[in-house]
Write a protein that holds these residues in place. Structure first.
Motif, PDB file in Angstrom:
ATOM      1  N   GLU A  94     -52.274  33.596  50.879  1.00  0.00           N
ATOM      2  CA  GLU A  94     -51.342  34.486  51.583  1.00  0.00           C
ATOM      3  C   GLU A  94     -50.691  33.786  52.766  1.00  0.00           C
ATOM      4  N   ASP A  95     -51.240  32.643  53.159  1.00  0.00           N
ATOM      5  CA  ASP A  95     -50.657  31.884  54.276  1.00  0.00           C
ATOM      6  C   ASP A  95     -49.557  30.938  53.825  1.00  0.00           C
ATOM      7  N   ASP A  96     -49.342  30.825  52.511  1.00  0.00           N
ATOM      8  CA  ASP A  96     -48.292  29.950  51.976  1.00  0.00           C
ATOM      9  C   ASP A  96     -46.940  30.460  52.482  1.00  0.00           C
ATOM     10  N   ILE A  97     -46.220  29.639  53.241  1.00  0.00           N
ATOM     11  CA  ILE A  97     -44.966  30.088  53.845  1.00  0.00           C
ATOM     12  C   ILE A  97     -43.904  30.415  52.800  1.00  0.00           C
ATOM     13  N   ARG A  98     -44.059  29.882  51.576  1.00  0.00           N
ATOM     14  CA  ARG A  98     -43.083  30.173  50.529  1.00  0.00           C
ATOM     15  C   ARG A  98     -43.126  31.637  50.101  1.00  0.00           C
ATOM     16  N   ARG A  99     -44.232  32.322  50.400  1.00  0.00           N
ATOM     17  CA  ARG A  99     -44.354  33.738  50.032  1.00  0.00           C
ATOM     18  C   ARG A  99     -43.292  34.596  50.704  1.00  0.00           C
ATOM     19  N   THR A 100     -42.837  34.176  51.872  1.00  0.00           N
ATOM     20  CA  THR A 100     -41.911  35.007  52.641  1.00  0.00           C
ATOM     21  C   THR A 100     -40.450  34.566  52.508  1.00  0.00           C
ATOM     22  N   LEU A 101     -40.177  33.607  51.619  1.00  0.00           N
ATOM     23  CA  LEU A 101     -38.801  33.131  51.496  1.00  0.00           C
ATOM     24  C   LEU A 101     -37.860  34.225  50.989  1.00  0.00           C
ATOM     25  N   LEU A 102     -38.360  35.126  50.149  1.00  0.00           N
ATOM     26  CA  LEU A 102     -37.513  36.213  49.669  1.00  0.00           C
ATOM     27  C   LEU A 102     -37.074  37.107  50.827  1.00  0.00           C
ATOM     28  N   ASP A 131     -49.587  47.622  46.870  1.00  0.00           N
ATOM     29  CA  ASP A 131     -50.163  48.694  47.674  1.00  0.00           C
ATOM     30  C   ASP A 131     -50.102  48.414  49.177  1.00  0.00           C
ATOM     31  N   LYS A 132     -49.498  47.279  49.518  1.00  0.00           N
ATOM     32  CA  LYS A 132     -49.321  46.982  50.937  1.00  0.00           C
ATOM     33  C   LYS A 132     -47.955  46.345  51.133  1.00  0.00           C
ATOM     34  N   ASP A 133     -47.704  45.870  52.310  1.00  0.00           N
ATOM     35  CA  ASP A 133     -46.354  45.409  52.651  1.00  0.00           C
ATOM     36  C   ASP A 133     -46.142  43.962  52.212  1.00  0.00           C
ATOM     37  N   GLY A 134     -46.037  43.727  50.905  1.00  0.00           N
ATOM     38  CA  GLY A 134     -45.823  42.390  50.368  1.00  0.00           C
ATOM     39  C   GLY A 134     -44.353  42.038  50.293  1.00  0.00           C
ATOM     40  N   TYR A 136     -42.270  41.239  47.803  1.00  0.00           N
ATOM     41  CA  TYR A 136     -41.428  41.880  46.792  1.00  0.00           C
ATOM     42  C   TYR A 136     -41.230  43.364  47.096  1.00  0.00           C
ATOM     43  N   LYS A 137     -42.280  44.016  47.551  1.00  0.00           N
ATOM     44  CA  LYS A 137     -42.146  45.423  47.929  1.00  0.00           C
ATOM     45  C   LYS A 137     -41.111  45.584  49.043  1.00  0.00           C
ATOM     46  N   ARG A 138     -41.168  44.682  50.010  1.00  0.00           N
ATOM     47  CA  ARG A 138     -40.179  44.730  51.101  1.00  0.00           C
ATOM     48  C   ARG A 138     -38.767  44.516  50.557  1.00  0.00           C
ATOM     49  N   PHE A 139     -38.646  43.635  49.579  1.00  0.00           N
ATOM     50  CA  PHE A 139     -37.332  43.309  49.038  1.00  0.00           C
ATOM     51  C   PHE A 139     -36.706  44.508  48.324  1.00  0.00           C
ATOM     52  N   VAL A 140     -37.457  45.146  47.435  1.00  0.00           N
ATOM     53  CA  VAL A 140     -36.860  46.269  46.692  1.00  0.00           C
ATOM     54  C   VAL A 140     -36.602  47.464  47.613  1.00  0.00           C
ATOM     55  N   GLU A 141     -37.447  47.657  48.608  1.00  0.00           N
ATOM     56  CA  GLU A 141     -37.188  48.732  49.574  1.00  0.00           C
ATOM     57  C   GLU A 141     -35.921  48.435  50.362  1.00  0.00           C
ATOM     58  N   PHE A 142     -35.726  47.165  50.704  1.00  0.00           N
ATOM     59  CA  PHE A 142     -34.513  46.759  51.405  1.00  0.00           C
ATOM     60  C   PHE A 142     -33.281  46.994  50.533  1.00  0.00           C
ATOM     61  N   LEU A 143     -33.353  46.624  49.244  1.00  0.00           N
ATOM     62  CA  LEU A 143     -32.221  46.833  48.345  1.00  0.00           C
ATOM     63  C   LEU A 143     -31.834  48.304  48.292  1.00  0.00           C
ATOM     64  N   SER A 144     -32.823  49.166  48.243  1.00  0.00           N
ATOM     65  CA  SER A 144     -32.542  50.607  48.189  1.00  0.00           C
ATOM     66  C   SER A 144     -31.819  51.081  49.442  1.00  0.00           C
ATOM     67  N   THR A 145     -32.229  50.558  50.593  1.00  0.00           N
ATOM     68  CA  THR A 145     -31.566  50.966  51.846  1.00  0.00           C
ATOM     69  C   THR A 145     -30.126  50.477  51.901  1.00  0.00           C
ATOM     70  N   GLN A 146     -29.831  49.407  51.156  1.00  0.00           N
ATOM     71  CA  GLN A 146     -28.483  48.851  51.158  1.00  0.00           C
ATOM     72  C   GLN A 146     -27.599  49.440  50.058  1.00  0.00           C
ATOM     73  N   GLY A 147     -28.140  50.384  49.304  1.00  0.00           N
ATOM     74  CA  GLY A 147     -27.327  51.065  48.303  1.00  0.00           C
ATOM     75  C   GLY A 147     -27.297  50.424  46.932  1.00  0.00           C
TER      76      GLY A 147
END
Length: 355
Positions: A94-102, A131-134, A136-147
């Motif tokens: 989970e510390d791999d910095i590539r995880r947050t590139l999206l 089930d937590k703030d990962g 990909y979950k952040r990404f799709v939630e962001f897409l929804s907020t952007q329409g």
């Protein structure tokens, strides 16, 4: 339609979209050799060989605006590195910095407001941290907020014309209207599944360690005496189960898995999934199917099994090019997705015209 290709690698998506009729406008990747390959094949594109975290979104948006004088629609490609999420990566953290590139794409999407977004990664990305703030979950939630409306699916590359069994997770998003999974082009009731024979049978015969003088990437690494003896005992489509006992590694004698290692491909089937070590006979079923050619597939053959054009230019060592090829999105699959997006855009435009 314009393309901005983040995490472009050597350009598999860009090549496929170019073949579909898109205008490759901007590319970005941190890897130096992949960047050299990309720039050699897409000289028309502005390229950023930088860490995306150090790139200013306003600067990039200004560059894109200068290149998009006709205000054409935009597709943003974001195929972030898959290693942090791959089952094959036993050391993932989970510390791999590539995880947050999206996460970094959020600020660019806000500024650029693309009409379409294309994400490709390993199957299971969508389940990680669900089930937590990962990321990909952040990404799709962001897409929804952007329409954005989006569709998620598992793509089998062979069902889109690629001569390779390759399963990938794909997200396609549109800001214009609901979007559907691109229709399959190959399989039952459709075009025949492409095979290894269809794509590499025409290449000249070479030996392990040889380089074809007419194409420096039709080359295969040399094999030591033990591996030469092993591959000589391996029939087309065979593996270590065909060897005499003295050739089998001790660790494999009591292990029934990983049968693809040291295997040969089959002429009349799709290739196995090409990895970043597809140049290595010992790292997968990467042995040439012709029993008269005792070697791993050449880099040009590997690139063809990823459906790159025969004249695609590669930069780097054989290991670096193998990594570029193994990491790439197959061009033909990207092309079919691109054609589906163009059809979607035309339908939306026609429907709006009727209104």
């Amino acid at each position: 339609m314009k393309v901005i290709d983040f995490f472009s690698g050597c350009g598999g998506v860009s090549e496929g979209l170019r073949q579909a009729g898109f205008d490759i406008t901007i590319g970005l990747d941190f890897d130096k050799k992949a960047a050299e390959t990309y720039q050699a094949n897409f000289p028309e594109a502005q390229f950023y060989n930088v860490d995306i975290r150090k790139l200013d979104e306003i600067e990039l948006a200004k560059t894109f605006k200068q290149k998009n004088i006709n205000n054409d629609p935009l597709i943003l490609v974001a195929c972030a590195p898959c290693q942090p999420f791959s089952k094959q990566n036993k050391a993932k953290s989970e510390d791999d910095i590539r995880r947050t590139l999206l996460d970094e794409t959020h600020r660019f999407i806000k500024v650029l407001d693309p009409d379409y977004i294309f994400v490709e990664n390993v199957p299971g990305l969508q389940k990680i941290d669900k089930d937590k703030d990962g990321p990909y979950k952040r990404f799709v939630e962001f897409l929804s907020t952007q329409g954005y409306k989006f569709v998620e699916f598992i793509a089998q590359a062979e069902e889109y014309g690629v001569p390779q069994r390759r399963k990938r997770f794909v997200l396609l998003a549109s800001k214009l209207a609901e979007i559907q999974i691109p229709p399959k082009t190959h399989g039952e009731g459709l075009l025949p599944i492409a095979t290894v024979r269809d794509y590499i049978s025409e290449f000249p015969v070479i030996k392990a360690g040889d380089i074809n003088p007419e194409d420096i990437w039709h080359r295969s690494p040399s094999l030591n005496d033990l591996n030469l003896e092993r591959i000589r005992h391996t029939p087309e489509g065979g593996d270590r189960r065909d060897w005499p006992d003295h050739l089998i590694n001790e660790c494999h004698k009591t292990h029934s898995g990983h049968m693809d290692t040291y295997g040969r491909m089959s002429w009349n089937l799709p290739a196995p999934t090409l990895t970043t070590k597809c140049h290595s006979y010992s790292n997968g079923r990467f042995g040439h199917p012709d029993i008269k050619q005792d070697r791993a597939i050449s880099m040009r053959e590997a690139s063809r099994l990823q459906t790159f054009p025969k004249n695609f230019i590669f930069k780097g060592s054989i290991a670096e090019v193998s990594r570029q090829i193994g990491n790439a999105v197959p061009c033909e699959m990207a092309k079919q997705f691109g054609l589906s997006i163009l059809k979607h855009f035309e339908e939306v435009k026609n429907n709006n015209g009727k209104d």
